[in-house]
Enzyme design. Structure first.
Site, mmCIF file in Angstrom:
data_model
loop_
_atom_site.group_PDB
_atom_site.id
_atom_site.type_symbol
_atom_site.label_atom_id
_atom_site.label_comp_id
_atom_site.label_asym_id
_atom_site.label_seq_id
_atom_site.Cartn_x
_atom_site.Cartn_y
_atom_site.Cartn_z
ATOM 1 N N HIS A 22 0.845 -1.296 -0.009
ATOM 2 C CA HIS A 22 -0.076 0.009 0.028
ATOM 3 C C HIS A 22 1.005 1.266 0.200
ATOM 4 O O HIS A 22 1.474 1.615 0.912
ATOM 5 C CB HIS A 22 -0.951 -0.002 1.301
ATOM 6 C CG HIS A 22 -1.776 -1.257 1.370
ATOM 7 N ND1 HIS A 22 -1.474 -2.650 1.727
ATOM 8 C CD2 HIS A 22 -3.069 -1.383 1.010
ATOM 9 C CE1 HIS A 22 -2.375 -3.329 1.881
ATOM 10 N NE2 HIS A 22 -3.390 -2.839 1.245
ATOM 11 N N HIS A 57 -4.230 3.240 -3.240
ATOM 12 C CA HIS A 57 -4.431 2.728 -2.022
ATOM 13 C C HIS A 57 -3.523 1.424 -1.788
ATOM 14 O O HIS A 57 -2.623 0.967 -1.180
ATOM 15 C CB HIS A 57 -5.966 2.241 -1.784
ATOM 16 C CG HIS A 57 -5.875 1.527 -0.603
ATOM 17 N ND1 HIS A 57 -5.825 1.993 1.067
ATOM 18 C CD2 HIS A 57 -6.109 0.137 -0.252
ATOM 19 C CE1 HIS A 57 -5.800 0.974 1.838
ATOM 20 N NE2 HIS A 57 -6.285 -0.157 0.978
ATOM 21 N N GLU A 93 -17.659 -4.650 24.669
ATOM 22 C CA GLU A 93 -16.844 -5.830 24.750
ATOM 23 C C GLU A 93 -15.737 -5.828 23.894
ATOM 24 O O GLU A 93 -14.759 -6.266 24.182
ATOM 25 C CB GLU A 93 -17.705 -7.365 24.456
ATOM 26 C CG GLU A 93 -18.762 -7.702 25.483
ATOM 27 C CD GLU A 93 -19.850 -6.796 25.300
ATOM 28 O OE1 GLU A 93 -20.971 -7.173 26.137
ATOM 29 O OE2 GLU A 93 -20.164 -6.012 24.481
ATOM 30 N N HIS A 107 -28.423 -15.766 25.092
ATOM 31 C CA HIS A 107 -27.505 -15.672 26.044
ATOM 32 C C HIS A 107 -26.554 -16.954 26.245
ATOM 33 O O HIS A 107 -25.819 -16.935 27.043
ATOM 34 C CB HIS A 107 -28.220 -15.161 27.479
ATOM 35 C CG HIS A 107 -28.583 -13.598 27.364
ATOM 36 N ND1 HIS A 107 -29.170 -13.101 26.233
ATOM 37 C CD2 HIS A 107 -28.014 -12.679 28.251
ATOM 38 C CE1 HIS A 107 -29.215 -11.769 26.423
ATOM 39 N NE2 HIS A 107 -28.452 -11.563 27.663
#
Length: 692
Positions: free
Chosen positions: A35, A269, A419, A481
């Site tokens: 890149h 890029h 999280e 869950h």
């Protein structure tokens, strides 16, 4: 203590940034891969940081008081390698020419274990900026604990270069929100605002006002309009950021692939510019189009001066730390131990043990709470928290208050419902050094954190993950869950220990494995429901990952081995008693950690499983995949769970002594007429499979 080199002249700035741009592009061209656009655009940012703003020591890359630098848009790593080379780190011209080649120290994205001067693995966008938040937390905390009047032994900044991609990833929104709340004023992010992503212009998908977003996070936000020529505006912005009590975002307008025919487009890029375009780009920046990996003598001399200056600053710090050690002997000794990564003497032996028939049934999350609060007072580097589940995860540290803006000496982090960032921040804390971070959530929501957990394993960071509510025994909250596939997901990952203890003794062993595993993260999978201390359970056995718990009475050898983990071990105990009454002598095996067990010798593993001569039935209230390496039949979950009381859910899905007896009897009957395959046999060519 900071020793900052003086700014270069405008002419030397231009020559330096031109050489950095093209040296980086030459790496990509030589590799025929990589890149080039971002390194060409960001070269002025790197030049000002490495030659003026940052304190570091190329001869001592692990110096604790260095400014941390994180290239969050890791695809631009040719730029970082160029800077490490120029400033005298152990990254040679030959290393740069070997960019992206096998076994080179200049891999395709930065890897902390491959290249001196690289702090963290970056490439998955957003991770680096998130790691940097963890580094800034560590700096703030250690300074609060160890600095004394006249002795700022920990006092530095954390600098980040990031791009549009990093700021689009949700993990950075989580981390940046928390950083603003915590007031991490020494975190400085330079945003490469080039308006281009792989698909094309950011107008296709990213039109928000990033500055206003970060202002809403309570960050100090500035903009720099142009760095193609004069760098005074960039210098002023960095200086202002260093004076802010808030984390800083400096929005720097750059041009991707500036000077190339592909400049300002997505074509710059992710592919080499090509020989002709590269030569023309060099000419655009005033360099010889025929010279490769060229650095002007004036630039080399300037960076040699920079290196001498920053090394001198590190020397001065070492003199100061020696004096600090004389005046604050205990603090200096403790900080030195932490930097060395050594555990305090006697720490492991302090972990609790439990006795069958004496200690009451407890959830392993409760035993985890006891373990944490046993070791925390003696292990000041243990710092962490929960994703807004402290009362459920039971991770509060009784010996310490919260780490907050006003109380930076606190060791308990309130991560909030974040999280993914929580795990990434812990990676940054571990990378910082002198810290042993832990974090917690429900096992099911480790899925939200998997991207960061994977980088813990890849980076060799011994982060401790405390994951409670580990099975369908979670109960009433239902299948959203209840983690049926998460154990399998985690076990499929290289370099990670997935620990599912059956009782208190095995939970203590899990903590020992986690604490001693500095280069391997550990995931402790813990029950919500109570479990009895299992007869025969032992810390010593659990440290091997798997061991024989017991064998039911009866004549002759056992006819069946039952292997189980976690809460299902107690189930196996109950079933084995019924099997014994039915005349089926059974050996019980606990496998709290498959990774540790698989690392044992063939002889040991064979002894545990009776040499593969009898069938093995495994029991785990989770997906069955992976158990085929041990067992001939398995009682597990091949669907999502259900909502109801934990005991009722176990009964619904066949996790009862009666069903285990039924299935075990059928297994024994089947293998009474056919040979039992030896699943433990590992031929010599097995190493081909494991990539050794």
């Amino acid at each position: 203590m900071r020793s900052t080199p003086a700014a270069a002249s405008p002419a030397l700035d231009l020559l330096s940034t031109s050489c950095i741009r093209m040296f980086s592009a030459d790496m990509v061209e030589a590799a025929k891969s990589g890149h080039p656009g971002a390194p060409i655009g960001c070269a002025p940012l790197a030049h000002v940081l490495w030659s003026e703003a940052m304190s570091y020591s190329p001869s001592r890359p692990g110096w604790i008081n260095r400014d941390r630098f994180v290239l969050s848009n890791g695809h631009a790593c040719a730029l970082q390698y160029a800077m490490l080379h120029l400033t005298g780190y152990a990254v040679s011209d030959a290393d740069c020419r070997a960019f992206r080649q096998v076994e080179s120290s200049t891999p395709g994205h930065p890897e902390n274990f491959m290249t001196p001067g690289v702090e963290v693995c970056t490439g998955p966008l957003g991770q680096g900026l998130t790691n940097a938040v963890g580094m800034a937390v560590s700096e703030r905390h250690l300074g609060a604990v160890y600095n004394r009047p006249g002795f700022d032994v920990v006092d530095h900044c954390t600098y980040v270069i990031c791009g549009d991609g990093c700021l689009q990833e949700g993990v950075t929104s989580e981390a940046s929100s928390l950083a603003g709340h915590l007031g991490l004023g020494k975190l400085i992010v330079l945003y490469d605002d080039n308006s281009i992503t792989i698909d094309g212009s950011t107008d296709l998908s990213f039109t928000e006002d990033v500055g206003k977003r970060y202002e809403s996070y309570d960050w100090h936000v500035q903009s720099v309009a142009d760095v193609s020529g004069d760098l005074s505006e960039l210098r002023a912005a960095i200086e202002a950021a260093r004076g802010s009590e808030k984390p800083s975002l400096i929005k720097v307008r750059t041009v991707i692939g500036h000077g190339s025919s592909k400049g300002g487009t997505s074509k710059a890029h992710g592919a080499p510019l090509g020989a002709e375009d590269l030569a023309n780009t060099k000419k655009f920046w005033g360099l010889d189009g025929e010279k490769s990996f060229y650095v002007a003598d004036e630039v080399r001399e300037h960076y040699e001066g920079v290196r001498a200056k920053v090394e001198g600053g590190a020397d001065e710090w070492e003199k100061m730390f020696a004096e600090y050690g004389q005046k604050h002997k205990d603090l200096a000794a403790e900080l030195s131990r932490r930097i060395a990564g050594e555990l305090p003497e006697g720490l492991i032996s302090s972990l609790p043990s439990f006795e069958f028939g004496v200690d009451p049934s407890k959830a392993t999350r409760q035993i985890s709470e006891a373990c944490l609060n046993t070791i925390a007072p003696a292990l000041p580097e243990l710092m962490g928290g929960s994703a807004d589940l402290t009362p459920s995860n039971l991770t509060a540290l009784k010996c310490s208050g919260d780490f907050q803006k006003a109380t930076p000496a606190g060791r308990y982090l309130r991560f909030g419902v974040r999280e993914h960032a929580m795990a990434g921040i812990c990676n940054g804390m571990f990378a910082y050094g002198a810290m042993r971070p832990f974090c917690a959530t429900f096992l099911n929501f480790a899925g939200y954190a998997l991207g960061s957990i994977r980088l813990s394993a890849l980076s060799r960071f011994g982060v401790i993950y405390v994951c409670t509510h580990d099975s369908i025994g979670q109960g009433e909250d239902g299948p959203t869950h209840q983690p049926v596939e998460m154990l399998e997901s985690l076990r499929a990952m290289p370099n990670i220990n997935v620990l599912r203890p059956c009782d208190g003794n095995e939970t203590s062993a899990a903590y020992q494995i986690a604490l001693e595993g500095r280069e391997t993260p550990s995931v402790l999978c813990l029950t919500r429901q109570g479990v009895a201390v299992v007869e025969g359970s032992s810390k010593e056995g659990a440290l091997k990952g798997g061991y024989v718990l017991s064998e039911t009475e009866g004549a002759g050898e056992a006819k069946l081995v039952i292997a189980a983990t976690g809460s299902e071990v107690n189930l196996a105990v109950s079933a084995s008693k019924l099997l014994a009454a039915a005349g089926i002598k059974t050996r019980l095996v606990s496998i709290p950690c498959m990774e540790k067990f698989d690392a044992q010798s063939d002889e040991y593993r064979s002894d545990v499983f009776l040499g593969g001569k009898v069938p093995v039935l495994s029991i785990e209230a989770a997906a069955p995949h992976g158990w085929q390496k041990y067992s001939h039949a398995h009682i597990g979950m091949d669907r999502f769970g259900a909502s109801g009381k934990g005991g009722d859910i176990f009964k619904k899905f066949g996790f009862t002594p009666e069903n285990v007896v039924k299935q075990a009897s059928e297994v024994v009957k089947y293998y009474s007429d056919v040979p039992v395959p030896n699943l433990l046999h590992r031929p010599k060519f097995a190493n081909f499979v494991t990539g050794h």
